[in-house]
Design a protein around this motif. Structure first.
Motif, PDB file in Angstrom:
ATOM      1  N   HIS A 208       0.859  -1.182   0.000  1.00  0.00           N
ATOM      2  CA  HIS A 208       0.000   0.000   0.000  1.00  0.00           C
ATOM      3  C   HIS A 208       0.897   1.235   0.000  1.00  0.00           C
ATOM      4  N   VAL A 209       0.827   1.997  -1.083  1.00  0.00           N
ATOM      5  CA  VAL A 209       1.630   3.222  -1.199  1.00  0.00           C
ATOM      6  C   VAL A 209       0.704   4.406  -1.000  1.00  0.00           C
ATOM      7  N   LYS A 210       0.924   5.134   0.062  1.00  0.00           N
ATOM      8  CA  LYS A 210       0.076   6.281   0.360  1.00  0.00           C
ATOM      9  C   LYS A 210       0.416   7.425  -0.577  1.00  0.00           C
ATOM     10  N   ASN A 211      -0.590   7.926  -1.233  1.00  0.00           N
ATOM     11  CA  ASN A 211      -0.408   9.053  -2.139  1.00  0.00           C
ATOM     12  C   ASN A 211      -0.624  10.347  -1.366  1.00  0.00           C
ATOM     13  N   ILE A 212       0.465  10.925  -0.889  1.00  0.00           N
ATOM     14  CA  ILE A 212       0.385  12.173  -0.132  1.00  0.00           C
ATOM     15  C   ILE A 212       0.241  13.327  -1.118  1.00  0.00           C
ATOM     16  N   ARG A 213      -0.864  14.018  -1.028  1.00  0.00           N
ATOM     17  CA  ARG A 213      -1.152  15.077  -1.991  1.00  0.00           C
ATOM     18  C   ARG A 213      -0.077  16.160  -1.949  1.00  0.00           C
ATOM     19  N   GLN A 214       0.338  16.570  -3.145  1.00  0.00           N
ATOM     20  CA  GLN A 214       1.344  17.618  -3.283  1.00  0.00           C
ATOM     21  C   GLN A 214       2.612  17.261  -2.526  1.00  0.00           C
ATOM     22  N   GLN A 215       3.074  16.023  -2.704  1.00  0.00           N
ATOM     23  CA  GLN A 215       4.252  15.586  -1.969  1.00  0.00           C
ATOM     24  C   GLN A 215       5.521  16.296  -2.457  1.00  0.00           C
ATOM     25  N   LYS A 216       5.572  16.573  -3.773  1.00  0.00           N
ATOM     26  CA  LYS A 216       6.759  17.188  -4.335  1.00  0.00           C
ATOM     27  C   LYS A 216       6.791  18.689  -4.059  1.00  0.00           C
ATOM     28  N   ILE A 217       7.976  19.199  -3.780  1.00  0.00           N
ATOM     29  CA  ILE A 217       8.141  20.640  -3.647  1.00  0.00           C
ATOM     30  C   ILE A 217       8.132  21.237  -5.051  1.00  0.00           C
ATOM     31  N   PRO A 218       7.275  22.221  -5.319  1.00  0.00           N
ATOM     32  CA  PRO A 218       7.164  22.745  -6.680  1.00  0.00           C
ATOM     33  C   PRO A 218       8.392  23.547  -7.101  1.00  0.00           C
ATOM     34  N   SER A 219       8.660  23.534  -8.407  1.00  0.00           N
ATOM     35  CA  SER A 219       9.723  24.371  -8.958  1.00  0.00           C
ATOM     36  C   SER A 219       9.271  25.820  -8.886  1.00  0.00           C
ATOM     37  N   THR A 220      10.200  26.699  -8.617  1.00  0.00           N
ATOM     38  CA  THR A 220       9.829  28.106  -8.479  1.00  0.00           C
ATOM     39  C   THR A 220      10.967  29.001  -8.938  1.00  0.00           C
ATOM     40  N   PHE A 221      10.617  30.191  -9.428  1.00  0.00           N
ATOM     41  CA  PHE A 221      11.609  31.193  -9.812  1.00  0.00           C
ATOM     42  C   PHE A 221      11.760  32.210  -8.681  1.00  0.00           C
ATOM     43  N   THR A 222      12.982  32.630  -8.431  1.00  0.00           N
ATOM     44  CA  THR A 222      13.220  33.721  -7.490  1.00  0.00           C
ATOM     45  C   THR A 222      12.952  35.043  -8.191  1.00  0.00           C
ATOM     46  N   ASP A 223      12.880  36.125  -7.407  1.00  0.00           N
ATOM     47  CA  ASP A 223      12.680  37.446  -8.003  1.00  0.00           C
ATOM     48  C   ASP A 223      13.790  37.767  -8.998  1.00  0.00           C
ATOM     49  N   THR A 224      15.022  37.419  -8.632  1.00  0.00           N
ATOM     50  CA  THR A 224      16.167  37.697  -9.502  1.00  0.00           C
ATOM     51  C   THR A 224      16.054  36.935 -10.817  1.00  0.00           C
ATOM     52  N   GLU A 225      15.648  35.670 -10.733  1.00  0.00           N
ATOM     53  CA  GLU A 225      15.514  34.859 -11.945  1.00  0.00           C
ATOM     54  C   GLU A 225      14.397  35.376 -12.845  1.00  0.00           C
ATOM     55  N   ILE A 226      13.312  35.820 -12.227  1.00  0.00           N
ATOM     56  CA  ILE A 226      12.205  36.369 -13.016  1.00  0.00           C
ATOM     57  C   ILE A 226      12.655  37.606 -13.780  1.00  0.00           C
ATOM     58  N   GLU A 227      13.364  38.481 -13.096  1.00  0.00           N
ATOM     59  CA  GLU A 227      13.852  39.698 -13.760  1.00  0.00           C
ATOM     60  C   GLU A 227      14.849  39.370 -14.859  1.00  0.00           C
ATOM     61  N   LYS A 228      15.696  38.382 -14.635  1.00  0.00           N
ATOM     62  CA  LYS A 228      16.647  37.956 -15.674  1.00  0.00           C
ATOM     63  C   LYS A 228      15.912  37.454 -16.911  1.00  0.00           C
ATOM     64  N   ILE A 229      14.877  36.663 -16.680  1.00  0.00           N
ATOM     65  CA  ILE A 229      14.101  36.117 -17.801  1.00  0.00           C
ATOM     66  C   ILE A 229      13.408  37.238 -18.561  1.00  0.00           C
ATOM     67  N   LEU A 230      12.740  38.133 -17.831  1.00  0.00           N
ATOM     68  CA  LEU A 230      12.031  39.235 -18.484  1.00  0.00           C
ATOM     69  C   LEU A 230      12.981  40.141 -19.252  1.00  0.00           C
ATOM     70  N   ASN A 231      14.127  40.440 -18.658  1.00  0.00           N
ATOM     71  CA  ASN A 231      15.088  41.335 -19.304  1.00  0.00           C
ATOM     72  C   ASN A 231      15.778  40.693 -20.507  1.00  0.00           C
ATOM     73  N   SER A 232      15.760  39.346 -20.567  1.00  0.00           N
ATOM     74  CA  SER A 232      16.446  38.660 -21.666  1.00  0.00           C
ATOM     75  C   SER A 232      15.574  38.523 -22.912  1.00  0.00           C
ATOM     76  N   VAL A 233      14.301  38.858 -22.789  1.00  0.00           N
ATOM     77  CA  VAL A 233      13.388  38.714 -23.931  1.00  0.00           C
ATOM     78  C   VAL A 233      13.653  39.828 -24.947  1.00  0.00           C
ATOM     79  N   ASP A 234      13.803  39.458 -26.211  1.00  0.00           N
ATOM     80  CA  ASP A 234      14.012  40.424 -27.283  1.00  0.00           C
ATOM     81  C   ASP A 234      12.656  40.985 -27.703  1.00  0.00           C
ATOM     82  N   ARG A 235      12.332  42.152 -27.202  1.00  0.00           N
ATOM     83  CA  ARG A 235      11.006  42.734 -27.440  1.00  0.00           C
ATOM     84  C   ARG A 235      10.951  43.557 -28.719  1.00  0.00           C
ATOM     85  N   SER A 236      11.995  43.452 -29.529  1.00  0.00           N
ATOM     86  CA  SER A 236      12.001  44.184 -30.796  1.00  0.00           C
ATOM     87  C   SER A 236      11.324  43.389 -31.909  1.00  0.00           C
TER      88      SER A 236
END
Length: 404
Positions: A208-236
């Motif tokens: 019997h394997v108990k399925n613990i809801r949301q067992q995995k820690i979700p992937s997440t971006f830090t504020d710094t990573e979000i800004e890096k991603i946004l700033n790297s987009v070529d908006r031209s």
């Protein structure tokens, strides 16, 4: 339960040759075999400089990181490569080829058909939805393929050792998949014993394997990573304008990618600065304030980037005939690479990381869980509680004083 066999890289050539031969016997086309063989040859080349290495999960992930990192950014390539790696891994350990898909026309073998089909008929009386029955059939078909490929033609030949080995083959899957698969196999074996298909109560071997809801820690971006991603987009360019607006919506509002893709012009109330829609996942209506920077990014795309099309969605594909945008799966990994953000090859980070990042920031700023839950459109507040696991500040509040 016995462990997995040790397989070394010096043995892989033999396994690859045998695997291809079995695939041809099973009716795979030459084109299909050659498609997967490209990855296997890359593995053999990679392994040639490490002939005494054990062919472990760690070795396979290192191969993906060193050789396939760029290809894994493309969704089609990712599925093809990981499928080939998993096929070889399964074959070295279990000498089985597990099918990737199970269509309605896929049937059980003549020898094992009766138990599987009778069990499915019995399960239909539990009034499951069509999609649930489809998932159930797929999990049972995987178990069937394993039994058939190792030579089982009668359920009375199945032993506890055979079942234990099958359980090992589920190791790379999520807790949810394993839990549900084992539960259904246990029910199948119980049904088989009670109806004379099996002589012994094999269901006793299924843990019997108990399925613990949301067992995995979700992937997440830090504020710094979000800004890096946004700033790297070529908006031209038009695609850059589209992607920037999409990223900004996900980062500022935490809207799921499935809902972003299907946003229409009627979902935005420009006068009241609101964005309102019905969530695909929950079916619940959600209305959120539209920040100025998000609004201007959408306007920039509509005026200067969006191609002319009759599609009602705001965001569309930029490939003729400019239809609906069906997936955002490969957009984030590519942008992360442009932004200089590295991630392990075996960790898939997608649009959901923006959503998780917003939840974490709100938690760090002492926003209550009910408010976060309402913002993210969760149907159940327990879905929001998982973010406590990635909020260091909130975790600290859970600490207990220790008497010295």
């Amino acid at each position: 339960m016995e462990g997995l066999n040790k397989v070394f890289t010096s043995e892989l050539q033999t396994y690859v040759s045998e695997l291809k031969e079995v695939m041809f016997q099973k009716g795979y086309s030459d084109c299909q075999v050659q498609t997967y063989n490209k990855t296997w040859q890359s593995i053999l080349s990679y392994a040639s400089v490490q002939p005494n290495q054990e062919f472990t999960e760690g070795f396979r992930q290192q191969f993906l990181q060193d050789v396939c990192a760029e290809a894994l950014e493309k969704r089609d390539s990712m599925y093809r490569i990981t499928r080939a790696v998993n096929m070889l891994s399964d074959f070295t350990q279990f000498h089985v080829i597990f099918r990737q898909y199970c269509t309605p026309s896929t049937d059980f073998s003549e020898e094992l058909h009766d138990l599987f089909s009778e069990f499915l008929k019995a399960e239909e009386h539990r009034h499951f939805s069509e999609s649930t029955m489809k998932q159930l059939r797929g999990r049972l078909m995987r178990f069937h393929d394993y039994l058939y490929d190792i030579g089982i033609r009668d359920f009375k030949s199945v032993t506890g050792s055979i079942i234990n080995t099958y359980i090992l083959s589920l190791a790379r899957y999520s807790t949810t998949y394993v839990s549900e698969s084992l539960r259904e196999i246990r029910r199948l074996l119980t049904f088989g014993y009670e109806n004379g298909f099996i002589d012994t109560p094999l269901s006793d071997f299924i843990p019997h394997v108990k399925n613990i809801r949301q067992q995995k820690i979700p992937s997440t971006f830090t504020d710094t990573e979000i800004e890096k991603i946004l700033n790297s987009v070529d908006r031209s360019n038009p695609i850059g304008k589209r992607n920037y607006a999409i990223f900004l919506i996900a980062a500022r509002l935490g809207i799921r990618s499935s809902d972003i893709r299907t946003l229409t012009f009627s979902n935005i109330n420009w006068d009241d600065k609101l964005i309102s829609f019905c969530q695909q996942k929950t079916g619940h209506a959600l209305s959120l304030p539209l920040p100025d920077d998000v609004g201007w990014a959408i306007i920039d795309y509509l005026k200067n980037g969006r191609p002319e099309t009759n599609v009602k969605n705001i965001f569309v594909s930029h490939m003729y005939p400019y239809g609906e945008l069906h997936s955002l799966g490969n957009v984030i990994p590519r942008q992360m690479r442009t932004a200089g953000i590295n991630t392990p090859a075996n960790k898939r980070t997608g649009m959901h990381a923006f959503r998780h990042g917003l939840a974490t920031r709100m938690l760090e700023n002492d926003v209550s869980l009910p408010v976060i839950s309402q913002t993210l459109g969760h149907a159940d507040i327990s879905s929001t509680e998982v973010y406590l696991r990635i909020s260091i500040k909130q975790l600290a509040l859970c600490g207990l004083e220790v008497d010295l």
